[in-house]
Structure formats: C-alpha cells, structure tokens
Design an enzyme around this catalytic site. Structure first.
Site, short mmCIF file in Angstrom:
data_model
loop_
_atom_site.label_atom_id
_atom_site.label_comp_id
_atom_site.label_asym_id
_atom_site.label_seq_id
_atom_site.Cartn_x
_atom_site.Cartn_y
_atom_site.Cartn_z
N GLU A 203 0.74 -1.28 -0.18
CA GLU A 203 0.05 -0.18 0.01
C GLU A 203 0.83 1.24 -0.02
O GLU A 203 1.63 1.61 0.95
CB GLU A 203 -0.87 0.09 1.14
N CYS A 237 -2.59 9.39 2.52
CA CYS A 237 -1.82 8.96 1.32
C CYS A 237 -3.08 9.12 0.24
O CYS A 237 -2.43 9.48 -0.99
CB CYS A 237 -1.66 7.49 1.57
P1 NAD Z 1 8.12 4.75 5.17
O1 NAD Z 1 8.19 3.75 4.06
O2 NAD Z 1 9.27 5.56 5.51
O3 NAD Z 1 7.95 3.75 6.54
C1 NAD Z 1 6.90 2.67 6.55
C2 NAD Z 1 7.49 1.63 7.57
O4 NAD Z 1 8.58 1.08 6.81
C3 NAD Z 1 7.60 2.00 8.97
O5 NAD Z 1 7.31 0.96 9.91
C4 NAD Z 1 9.29 2.12 9.10
O6 NAD Z 1 9.67 1.82 10.26
C5 NAD Z 1 9.58 0.95 8.02
N1 NAD Z 1 11.04 1.04 7.48
C6 NAD Z 1 11.57 2.30 7.17
N2 NAD Z 1 12.56 2.24 6.52
C7 NAD Z 1 12.88 0.65 6.58
C8 NAD Z 1 13.85 -0.05 5.83
N3 NAD Z 1 15.20 0.34 5.35
N4 NAD Z 1 13.65 -1.34 6.08
C9 NAD Z 1 12.57 -1.92 6.47
N5 NAD Z 1 11.55 -0.96 6.85
C10 NAD Z 1 11.57 0.31 7.01
O7 NAD Z 1 6.78 5.42 4.97
P2 NAD Z 1 6.17 6.65 6.08
O8 NAD Z 1 7.11 7.85 5.84
O9 NAD Z 1 5.87 6.07 7.75
O10 NAD Z 1 4.79 6.89 5.38
C11 NAD Z 1 4.64 7.62 4.38
C12 NAD Z 1 4.16 6.90 2.89
O11 NAD Z 1 3.14 6.03 3.18
C13 NAD Z 1 3.78 7.91 2.02
O12 NAD Z 1 4.45 7.62 0.55
C14 NAD Z 1 2.21 7.66 1.94
O13 NAD Z 1 1.69 7.93 0.83
C15 NAD Z 1 2.42 6.17 2.13
N6 NAD Z 1 1.36 5.57 2.63
C16 NAD Z 1 0.17 4.85 2.04
C17 NAD Z 1 -0.76 4.45 2.37
C18 NAD Z 1 -1.81 3.34 1.85
O14 NAD Z 1 -2.69 3.00 2.24
N7 NAD Z 1 -1.57 3.30 0.46
C19 NAD Z 1 -1.21 5.04 3.47
C20 NAD Z 1 -0.72 5.75 4.27
C21 NAD Z 1 0.80 6.14 3.90
#
Ligand code: NAD
Length: 451
Positions: A203, A237
């Site tokens: 997602e 998002c």
């Molecule tokens: P992110 O990708 O930075 O982090 C998401 C998760 O991944 C967190 O739990 C984080 O701890 C983990 N993570 C971070 N770096 C990692 C790594 N190197 N290896 C493994 N895991 C890791 O995203 P964010 O900043 O928390 O959220 C923002 C993004 O999420 C935006 O792009 C937004 O559009 C998207 N989003 C999508 C939806 C949807 O339902 N489609 C909903 C909300 C947010």
C-alpha cells in the site's frame, strides 16, 4: 522468537474456527473502545491531532471495518461451488478459503492505528496470526499498542523499532507481508520477501491529482478539496496532492480555498485546536523547503506559506501558477500544501496524469459526465472520487489499494479476507462410474474421437 510464537499458535490449529476469529474481532473492538482516551492522547502527542479527528479518522473507521467484517464473515468463508464441464461429470468442486499462516503488518506513521489494526482485522478474520510493526516515528502510539495488543489478542505480536529492527524481522519467513508506506521502503520489503517467496501487499503513495473545471459549483468543490487536503494536516496517502484546472478556474479557486481554510481553522491555524502538526521537524523542514523552492521557481502563495519546523508547524498553504516541473510537483507532498497547476484543457490534464506514475487516487470535480467518463477510462489510478475525496478509503465494502507504483493488492472488508487467504480448489469425483476411459492409454478410442 516472536514469529515462532505466532507460528506455533497457527500450527496448533487454534485460529481456524470461526468462533476464535469472531472472538478476536470482538476483543480488537474492545481494545479500541476501552482505550479510546489513551489512543487520543498518544496521537495528540505524536501528531498534535485533535481527539475528534482521531476518533473520526482512526477509531471510528476501524470499528466500522470490524463491524462489517464480523457481520459478513461467515458468508464470505462459505466454500463457493464451482461447476465442472460435462467431460468430467459426474463431479463437483468448491473453492475453500484457507488461512495463510503468520502475516507481517508493517505500518507507517500517518494513521498509525488504522493502518496497523485495519489490516489486522482481515488477517485475523481469515484465520491467521500476526506480527505487527508500527512506525518508530510515532513513539507514543507504538508504545501504547505494544502494551495493549498482548492484553487483548491471542497470536498477535508487536515489534517496535526502526529500519534496523525491521530489517532483522524481514529475514524471518512470513506467509504474507502487508506493507503500508513509501515506494522506496516498499522495494526493500519486496526484495526481502522474495528470499522466502513470500507474497506481498504493498500500500504505497504517490501524487493523487484532482481535476476541477468550470461546470462545477466551485465554492462547494473548494470546500471538499480544502477538507480532503487538510485532514490529518495533509499527511494522508489519498489526499488530493495537487489541482489541475483551466486558468480561469484556477484563478476563481484562489479566494474560495482561502475562505474554506479560514472557515475550518480561523485566521491563525497555529492557534486552532483542530489543526495538527507534522510528524517530525525534519518533515516540516522538507515541506518548508519545498514551498520556498517552488516560490523561487515562479509559484505564488495564495494563502499560508509560514512554517516553524522546530514546533513541527506548517501552515495550510495554497500555491498557484505552479509549473508542472516545479519542485512541489517532483514528489508526493504529504503535508498541508496544495499546488494549483493551470492547464489548457482536459486533454492536457489527462496527458499530465498519464505521463506520471499511476496515482493512488484521482479526483474530479465536474458536472460534465463526458469529462467524468473520460477521466475514468483514460487514466489509471487506485480509485476515483467524483466530487469527493478520501471517502472510498473508509468504506469497508470497497477494496482499497493502488496500481503500479501506488501499490499492489488490495484490502478492507471482503478484499482483506481474500488477500489473507489462499483460495483452494477442492475437486470431487466419485470412483464409479468410471468416465475417464478416454484420457487413459491405450488411446484407441480417443484417437478415433479426435480424428
Ligand atoms: P516509510 O516507507 O518511511 O515507512 C513505513 C514503515 O517502513 C515504517 O514502519 C518504517 O519503520 C519501516 N521502514 C523504514 N525504513 C525501512 C527499511 N529500510 N527497511 C525496512 N523497513 C523500513 O513510510 P512513512 O514515511 O511512514 O509513510 C509515508 C508514505 O506512506 C507515503 O508515501 C504515503 O503515501 C504512504 N502511505 C500509503 C498508504 C496507503 O494505504 N496506500 C497509507 C498511508 C501512507
């Protein structure tokens, strides 16, 4: 260790009966209703979110997802009969939904409750156990859920921590991974899953456009757009990321958007109890930089523009005369900044959308049904909202997910139960009468029939 615990409960068959699944859903509802205040406090600390907004966008939607799933689960789980072609008769078949095992749920920080526990509804309803990984950027919420989940639920482990801890976790074998977050980390998760051939639901995000034209009631459209953009301080998002509009409509929208922002948050949004904060000083500084760079590149501030990264404040901001190659158009904004990009006409808007990554949502504010049809047919996106942003993401009966770079797979309601199950065909054919003579050597009869 946590994965082993979740797996041993699954392997023992504990999670299969419908009664277990229903009980877990009831307990999940209890967790949320009995701790509403604590959840609201955690989100106020992490995101400066008002209790009412937390209830509407995290708790209420989650309870609705649980209620809907609880109500329909037994009918969704009924084996579906499939008719077999005449050649195989007498025979019958059914599709049986089988739980997958241990599902890893990795959540982002923006809706840290709904995006962690929302997928869990389907994971448990489908008869799986789970490991939950909340975001480290919302520490109060993550700690709270780490404390509450084991008190209410069986077979659900919570692992807190940042990328290092998640990297370790991803070395383990899961039966499915559902990740919500950025495309950058989505790629890392998918690569790690590939090692174990674990299927993933991703997602992700992207820049969701909104088309506005002169056939609509612009004042009403501006109201919906300003609301959709500024819910959760723009950190949504499926928020409309930017507007595409003919130049005269773009001009007309400026005062209307300014008026709506003022109506929601007063003359100084920094003082409004209903206006939240950005998740971190770093993200607030990124937004400030984005606005400054875009202004330097020719955009004009209609309203807002102020930011104080240290207090994580970014004012609701509308930018206009934004060029398609402006810095604010280079990446997903994920904050309270709304660029208006004037385009010549609908053709130019469609060409713009098609030239970019397929977005998570596309919105259209128009009374012209031909325009609506063209946008639905000629562009690709996770979902379309006609005259309304966000709502599709809160309806349990609608599958929620992206397409292409905005994600793969879908969940919510029945789509969740299907995503977190294997649909297993079970074929039955009585041993007598024997009607398979034609396919068994010697092929004398078959040769004659096929000649
Ligand atoms: P992110 O990708 O930075 O982090 C998401 C998760 O991944 C967190 O739990 C984080 O701890 C983990 N993570 C971070 N770096 C990692 C790594 N190197 N290896 C493994 N895991 C890791 O995203 P964010 O900043 O928390 O959220 C923002 C993004 O999420 C935006 O792009 C937004 O559009 C998207 N989003 C999508 C939806 C949807 O339902 N489609 C909903 C909300 C947010």
């Amino acid at each position: 260790m946590v994965v082993e615990r979740a797996r041993s409960l699954f392997d023992a068959g504990t999670t299969r009966p419908l009664t277990w699944r229903r009980e877990q859903l009831d307990r999940l509802a209890d967790l949320v209703t009995a701790n509403t205040e604590a959840i609201e406090e955690a989100l106020a600390a992490d995101l400066g979110k008002s209790a009412t907004e937390t209830y509407l966008t995290e708790i209420g939607v989650l309870l609705e997802e649980i209620r809907h799933t609880r109500r329909h689960l037994s009918s969704w789980l009924k084996p579906r009969r499939v008719r077999l072609p005449w050649q195989y008769q007498p025979a019958g078949a059914s599709l049986v939904l089988e739980p997958l095992g241990v599902v890893l749920v990795i959540a982002p920080w923006n809706y840290p409750v709904f995006l962690l526990l929302g997928p869990l509804v389907g994971v448990l309803a489908a008869g799986n156990t789970a490991v939950l990984k909340p975001s480290e950027l919302v520490p109060r919420t993550a700690e709270l859920l780490e404390r509450l989940v084991p008190r209410y639920l069986d077979g659900v482990e919570v692992v807190t921590g940042g990328p290092e801890r998640t990297t370790e976790l991803l070395r383990e074998r899961f039966d499915h991974i559902v990740f919500t977050g950025s495309g950058r980390v989505g790629r890392i998760v998918m690569a790690a899953a590939a090692e174990h051939l674990t299927p993933v639901t991703l997602e992700l995000g992207g820049k969701s456009p909104a088309w506005v034209d002169g056939t609509t009631d612009l004042a009403a459209a501006a109201r919906r757009i300003a609301w959709g953009k500024l819910v959760n301080t723009g950190q949504t998002c499926v928020a409309p990321d930017y507007l595409l509009a003919p130049p005269d409509v773009a001009r007309a929208l400026e005062p209307l958007l300014a008026r709506e922002i003022r109506a929601m948050y007063g003359p100084d949004p920094a003082l409004s109890p209903d206006y939240g904060r950005i998740v971190s000083a770093r993200h607030a500084a990124r937004l400030q930089q984005m606005v400054d760079d875009s202004v330097a590149a020719g955009a004009r501030v209609v309203v807002g523009g102020q930011a104080d990264p240290e207090s994580r404040y970014v004012a609701p901001t509308v930018l206009t005369d934004v060029a398609p190659d402006s810095p604010v158009m280079a990446e997903e904004i994920f904050g309270p900044v709304l660029p208006i990009v004037p385009v010549a006409d609908l053709d130019a808007a469609i060409a713009h959308v098609r030239a970019g990554d397929k977005p998570l949502a596309l919105y259209a504010f128009t009374a012209d049904t031909t325009v609506r049809d063209r946008l639905v047919r000629e562009t690709s996106s996770g979902a379309v909202g006609l005259d309304v942003p966000l709502v599709h993401a809160a309806v349990p009966a609608l599958p929620f997910g992206g397409v292409g770079p905005s994600g793969m797979g879908a969940y919510h309601g029945e789509a969740s139960v299907r995503t977190f199950s294997h649909a297993k065909p079970v074929v039955r054919k009585p041993l007598r009468p024997e009607t398979l003579g034609m396919v068994r050597p010697p092929f004398t009869a078959a040769r004659r029939a096929l000649a």
